[in-house]
Scaffold this motif. Structure first.
Motif, PDB file in Angstrom:
ATOM      1  N   PHE A 208    -135.489  27.197  21.758  1.00 53.32           N
ATOM      2  CA  PHE A 208    -134.477  26.757  22.432  1.00 53.32           C
ATOM      3  C   PHE A 208    -134.723  26.004  23.654  1.00 53.32           C
ATOM      4  CE2 PHE A 208    -132.668  31.173  21.178  1.00 53.32           C
ATOM      5  CZ  PHE A 208    -132.314  30.655  19.729  1.00 53.32           C
TER       6      PHE A 208
ATOM      7  N   ILE B 240    -136.360  30.894  29.534  1.00 51.13           N
ATOM      8  CA  ILE B 240    -135.819  29.640  29.050  1.00 51.13           C
ATOM      9  C   ILE B 240    -135.676  28.440  30.037  1.00 51.13           C
ATOM     10  CG2 ILE B 240    -133.410  28.489  28.583  1.00 51.13           C
ATOM     11  CD1 ILE B 240    -133.159  30.498  26.276  1.00 51.13           C
ATOM     12  N   PRO B 241    -135.476  29.001  31.378  1.00 55.21           N
ATOM     13  CA  PRO B 241    -135.458  27.916  32.394  1.00 55.21           C
ATOM     14  C   PRO B 241    -136.885  27.066  32.583  1.00 55.21           C
ATOM     15  CG  PRO B 241    -134.313  29.802  32.909  1.00 55.21           C
ATOM     16  CD  PRO B 241    -134.932  30.253  31.823  1.00 55.21           C
ATOM     17  N   PHE B 242    -137.871  27.842  32.621  1.00 57.58           N
ATOM     18  CA  PHE B 242    -139.190  27.285  32.614  1.00 57.58           C
ATOM     19  C   PHE B 242    -139.413  26.390  31.505  1.00 57.58           C
ATOM     20  CE2 PHE B 242    -143.776  27.087  32.425  1.00 57.58           C
ATOM     21  CZ  PHE B 242    -143.733  26.341  33.307  1.00 57.58           C
TER      22      PHE B 242
ATOM     23  N   THR C  76    -136.396  36.455  26.623  1.00 58.26           N
ATOM     24  CA  THR C  76    -136.267  34.914  26.116  1.00 58.26           C
ATOM     25  C   THR C  76    -135.291  34.314  27.142  1.00 58.26           C
ATOM     26  OG1 THR C  76    -136.024  35.772  23.736  1.00 58.26           O
ATOM     27  CG2 THR C  76    -135.184  33.629  24.225  1.00 58.26           C
ATOM     28  N   ALA C  77    -134.104  34.967  27.740  1.00 60.28           N
ATOM     29  CA  ALA C  77    -133.422  34.565  28.893  1.00 60.28           C
ATOM     30  C   ALA C  77    -134.009  34.257  29.806  1.00 60.28           C
ATOM     31  CB  ALA C  77    -132.229  35.250  29.150  1.00 60.28           C
ATOM     32  N   LEU C  78    -135.039  35.026  30.437  1.00 55.41           N
ATOM     33  CA  LEU C  78    -135.810  34.878  31.507  1.00 55.41           C
ATOM     34  C   LEU C  78    -136.645  33.466  31.260  1.00 55.41           C
ATOM     35  CD1 LEU C  78    -136.690  38.297  32.916  1.00 55.41           C
ATOM     36  CD2 LEU C  78    -135.405  36.694  33.841  1.00 55.41           C
TER      37      LEU C  78
ATOM     38  N   ILE D 149    -128.950  25.905  34.033  1.00 54.05           N
ATOM     39  CA  ILE D 149    -129.992  26.750  33.430  1.00 54.05           C
ATOM     40  C   ILE D 149    -131.166  26.832  34.375  1.00 54.05           C
ATOM     41  CG2 ILE D 149    -131.636  26.692  31.310  1.00 54.05           C
ATOM     42  CD1 ILE D 149    -129.602  25.039  29.783  1.00 54.05           C
TER      43      ILE D 149
END
Lengths: 210, 287
Positions: A84, A147-149, A143-145, A107
Motif C-alpha cells: 500500500f 503505512i505512514p513510514f 498495517t495502519a501503523l 497520512i
C-alpha cells in the motif's frame, strides 16, 4: 608518526561501551540461576547452561509460539504496508493529483499520535466487530501503523527517479498501472529492504496492543 | 486525460487504512476528553474541566518537565552525537564494524532494552555497581535515586537510539559533494571547522527529517520507561506518555487521560509543524 588520533580513540571506546551491555547480557544467558546470584558479572560461567535455560524458557513461556506469532505479524503486515505504501508513494509522487501534498501530510500525521490516543476507541470498535483478540485485527492495526513510514520512504525514493523513463513508457502505450508494475516495482528493492528492516524491528516493540 | 477515480485510486488503500484505524479513534478520543468516564459506566459530560484539572495538577507539571528533559537530551546526544560520530567514522578502517556495533541496539525491541538495562542498573547484582565496586566506589541506586534516575534512563535511550540517527546521517553525508569540502581544506580549514561551517548547513535536508523523527519519538517514549521503572519511584521518572497511561488504564480516569494525550499531541503537532515549516520553506527538498 606517534600522534594519537583523538576522535578515533573515542569512537573505539564508544563502540566498546555499546557492546558491553550486549556481552554482559549474553553471559547471563549462559549461567545457571545459582551462578547468577553468586558470581560477579564478569566471571565466566563454569558450565554452559545455555541449553538448559533455553529449554526452560521454551517449556515455561512457550516462546516458540510467540516467535511464530511475531514472524506472522511481521510478514503479513509488513507486506501489506509495503504494497500500500508503494502504491500511494507512486501515486503521490508521480501522478500528482490535486491535493497530493495534503494527502501525504494527512497520512504522515499518523506517526505523530501517541498510542494511548487510539487505544480505547479502537478496543471498543474491535469488540463491536468481533476483531478483538484475533490475528486479523492485529494485522490490520499493524498495517495502519506502518503505512505512514512506508509511504514516506517510497515517496522519497520515487521522487529521485528521472521522468524520462516514465515518459518513454508512456509513448510506448503504457497506462499508469503498467508503468507502476513494469517500471517502478522492479526498481524498488532498496526502499522495500529499508521498510522491511525498520518495520521488523518495530513489531517487537509494540507489546501493548497484544 | 485520467478520470478522477483513476487519479486517486492508488493512494486510497493507504489513506483509508490510516483514516479508519488512526484518525477515527483519535477523534473519538477528543470527544471522550470532555467527559468523566471510568470505562464501564455511562460517561458524564463535564465540559473542559478535565483540561483545567490537568493544568493545575502537580504531577502533570513534573512529567511535563521530564518530557522536555527527554526531548532536549535526545536532540543533544542521540541526534547531535550521532551526527558527530557519523562524521568522524567516515573513511575509518573499520567503518562497517563500528556502524554495525552502534546500530545493533536499535534492532533490539524497547522491552528487551528495558530488561537489559534493568539488569545493568540493578543495585546488588547490577553490572554498573559491579564495575564501580572494582574501584571501591560505594553502590549507587541508579533507578531509585530521584536525582539521577532520569539520566540513567536517558543513557539507556541513547544506547538504543544513537545507531539509527548515525545511519541516517551517514546516508546524508554520502550525498554531500566533495568540492566545497576540498576547497575549504585548501584554504586551511581543519576538520572541525569544515564540520561546523560546511557539513552542518549542507546536511539540512536530512537533518529536518532526523530531528523531526527523533523529537516526535522522544515525546512519545513509553515502553522503555514503563519496563524499567514504571514511572516511579513517586512519579519521578514519569513523562507525559506514562502519566496518560497511568490515568487511563491504571486509575481508569479515561477522560482525564484523554485530555493529557490531547495536550501532548497538540504540543508535538505544534512543534513539528513550525519546525518543518520553517525548515522546508527555505529549502527545495523533496520530502
Amino acid at each position: 608518526m606517534g600522534k594519537i588520533n583523538f576522535p578515533k580513540v573515542l569512537i573505539f571506546l564508544i563502540s566498546l561501551l555499546w557492546l558491553a551491555p550486549l556481552v554482559t547480557t549474553l553471559l547471563v544467558a549462559f549461567k545457571t540461576r545459582k551462578e547468577y546470584l553468586n558470581q560477579q558479572f564478569y566471571e565466566l560461567p563454569s558450565t554452559i547452561a545455555f541449553f538448559e535455560n533455553l529449554i526452560d524458557s521454551l517449556e515455561s513461556y512457550k516462546i516458540h509460539l510467540h516467535i511464530g506469532n511475531s514472524l506472522f505479524y511481521a510478514i503479513t503486515a509488513g507486506a501489506m504496508s509495503i504494497i500500500f505504501g508503494a502504491m500511494a508513494g507512486y501515486n503521490l509522487s508521480r501522478i500528482k493529483p490535486k491535493y497530493s501534498l495534503h494527502i501525504f501530510f494527512i497520512i504522515y500525521l499518523g506517526t505523530v499520535f501517541p498510542f494511548q490516543m487510539y487505544l480505547i476507541p479502537l478496543f471498543k470498535y474491535y469488540d463491536l466487530l468481533n476483531l478483538y483478540d484475533t490475528k486479523l485485527g492485529m494485522v490490520l492495526i499493524y498495517t495502519a501503523l506502518c503505512i505512514p513510514f512506508s509511504l514516506f520512504v517510497f515517496r522519497g525514493y520515487y521522487n529521485t527517479i528521472p521522468k524520462e523513463i516514465e515518459e518513454a513508457a508512456k509513448l510506448d502505450g503504457c497506462g499508469i498501472y503498467k508503468i507502476f508494475y513494469y517500471i517502478f516495482v522492479p526498481i524498488s528493492w532498496a526502499p522495500i529492504a529499508i521498510v522491511a528492516l525498520f518495520q521488523m524491528t518495530l513489531y517487537g516493540m509494540i507489546f501493548y496492543l497484544d | 486525460m485520467l478520470s478522477i477515480l483513476n487519479k486517486y485510486i492508488l493512494c486510497m488503500p493507504a489513506l483509508l487504512f490510516v483514516v479508519f484505524f488512526l484518525f477515527v479513534p483519535v477523534i473519538e478520543n477528543i470527544y471522550y476528553s470532555f467527559f468523566k468516564w471510568d470505562g464501564l459506566s455511562e460517561p458524564i459530560f463535564i465540559g473542559i474541566s478535565n483540561y483545567v484539572n490537568v493544568i493545575n495538577d502537580y504531577s502533570f507539571v513534573s512529567s511535563f518537565l521530564n518530557t522536555i528533559l527527554w526531548v532536549v537530551f535526545t536532540l543533544m546526544f542521540p541526534v547531535f552525537g550521532g551526527l558527530l560520530i557519523a562524521y568522524y567514522i567516515r573513511g575509518l578502517r573499520f567503518e562497517n564494524v563500528y556502524k554495525t556495533i552502534l546500530y545493533t541496539p536499535f534492532t533490539i525491541s524497547f522491552v528487551a532494552t528495558g530488561v537489559i538495562w534493568t539488569y545493568i542498573y540493578g543495585r546488588d547484582l547490577g553490572v554498573l555497581n559491579g564495575v564501580l565496586s572494582l574501584f571501591d566506589i560505594s553502590k549507587v541506586n541508579w533507578l531509585t535515586d530521584y536525582q539521577i534516575n532520569n539520566i540513567s534512563l536517558l543513557i539507556a535511550w541513547t544506547w538504543q537510539q544513537l545507531g539509527v540517527n548515525l545511519v541516517l546521517y551517514l546516508m546524508g553525508l554520502a550525498t554531500i559533494p566533495k568540492e566545497p569540502v576540498e576547497s575549504a581544506m585548501i584554504e586551511g580549514a581543519n576538520k572541525f571547522q569544515i564540520f561546523i561551517f560546511i557539513i552542518i548547513p549542507m546536511l539540512k535536508p536530512i537533518s529536518v527529517i532526523v530531528i523531526t523523527m527523533a523529537m516526535v519519538n522522544s515525546f512519545k517514549v513509553f515502553d522503555l520507561i514503563y519496563v524499567v521503572t514504571r514511572g516511579g519511584p513517586a512519579k519521578s521518572t514519569e513523562t507525559l506518555a506514562i502519566t496518560m497511561f497511568r490515568e487511563s488504564f491504571v486509575m481508569f480516569n479515561m477522560g482525564y487521560g484523554s485530555a493529557i494525550s490531547i495536550i501532548l499531541t497538540m504540543i508535538i503537532l505544534l512543534i513539528s509543524f513550525f519546525y518543518m515549516k520553517k525548515s522546508i520553506s527555505t529549502e527545495t527538498i523533496h520530502i
